[in-house]
Design an enzyme around this catalytic site. Structure first.
Site, short mmCIF file in Angstrom:
data_model
loop_
_atom_site.label_atom_id
_atom_site.label_comp_id
_atom_site.label_asym_id
_atom_site.label_seq_id
_atom_site.Cartn_x
_atom_site.Cartn_y
_atom_site.Cartn_z
N GLY A 69 0.83 -1.20 0.00
CA GLY A 69 0.00 0.00 0.00
C GLY A 69 0.86 1.24 0.00
N CYS A 105 6.48 -0.59 6.44
CA CYS A 105 6.04 0.60 5.72
C CYS A 105 7.16 1.04 4.78
CB CYS A 105 5.73 1.71 6.71
SG CYS A 105 5.21 3.25 5.94
N LEU A 106 6.81 1.41 3.56
CA LEU A 106 7.83 1.85 2.60
C LEU A 106 8.55 3.10 3.10
CD1 LEU A 106 5.87 1.31 -0.74
CD2 LEU A 106 7.72 -0.10 0.17
N HIS A 122 -2.15 6.84 7.57
CA HIS A 122 -1.23 7.77 6.90
C HIS A 122 -1.94 9.09 6.56
CE1 HIS A 122 2.61 5.90 6.28
NE2 HIS A 122 2.13 4.82 5.68
N GLN A 131 3.06 9.93 1.45
CA GLN A 131 4.36 9.26 1.32
C GLN A 131 5.12 9.72 0.08
OE1 GLN A 131 2.53 5.14 2.05
NE2 GLN A 131 4.59 4.91 2.88
N HIS A 148 -3.62 0.70 8.03
CA HIS A 148 -2.29 1.33 7.92
C HIS A 148 -2.34 2.55 6.98
CE1 HIS A 148 2.26 0.88 7.50
NE2 HIS A 148 1.96 1.73 6.53
N GLU A 149 -2.97 2.36 5.81
CA GLU A 149 -2.98 3.45 4.81
C GLU A 149 -3.90 4.60 5.24
OE1 GLU A 149 -0.68 3.39 2.73
OE2 GLU A 149 -0.18 1.28 3.03
ZN ZN Z 1 3.05 3.01 5.38
#
Ligand code: ZN
Length: 157
Positions: free
Chosen positions: A46, A88-89, A134, A51, A130-131
């Site tokens: 995701g 997480c990226l 963000h 991000q 999670h997303e």
């Molecule tokens: Zn993330």
């Protein structure tokens, strides 16, 4: 299409509340296309717009069934609980232990502004939570129990 740079959680953009999308125009479509490409290149599950430095409520998800685009998503319903590994990226190379709902149902708009609902369990539910976090400036490291050790990661494969 183009790949965008993924910011790390040291960047202030990751800690801001994002604004809703109001215009479902070419600019949004370009952002969604770029985010999908960036997610796929990074091999992620995701990606949220903050991000890549865009403070708008836009998310792309790919849990193995192709790209799902969520614009202005809100959580409708959650059920159950799961505790497991989450990454997480924007927090490269690290994984934490995070408790999330087992089932999550969201309502969102597509790239043309039409509303729809999407429901998922396990990884999909974890990913939705999670997303969506963000978009409110929350990174999983703020809600995790702790980081996993290298030994634990090895055991989990
Ligand atoms: Zn993330």
């Amino acid at each position: 299409m183009g790949k965008r740079k993924i910011l790390t959680d040291k960047d202030p953009a990751l800690h801001k509340v994002c604004r809703p999308v109001e215009k479902f125009d070419g600019r949004l479509h370009k952002l969604l296309d770029d985010m999908a490409e960036t997610l796929e290149e990074a091999n992620g599950v995701g990606l949220a717009a903050p991000q890549v430095g865009i403070l708008r409520r836009v998310v792309v998800v790919d849990t193995g069934e192709g790209i799902l685009e969520l614009v202005n998503p809100t959580m409708l319903e959650t059920a159950g609980e799961q505790t497991g590994m989450e990454g997480c990226l924007s927090v490269p190379g690290k994984y934490g232990l995070v408790t999330r709902p087992y089932i999550a149902k969201v309502r969102a708009q597509d790239r043309y502004g039409d509303w729809f609902e999407a429901e998922g369990e396990e990884l999909i539910a974890r990913c939705f939570c999670h997303e969506l976090d963000h978009l409110d400036g929350i990174v999983y490291t703020q809600v995790m129990e702790r980081f996993l050790t290298d030994e634990e990661l090895e055991e989990m494969g």
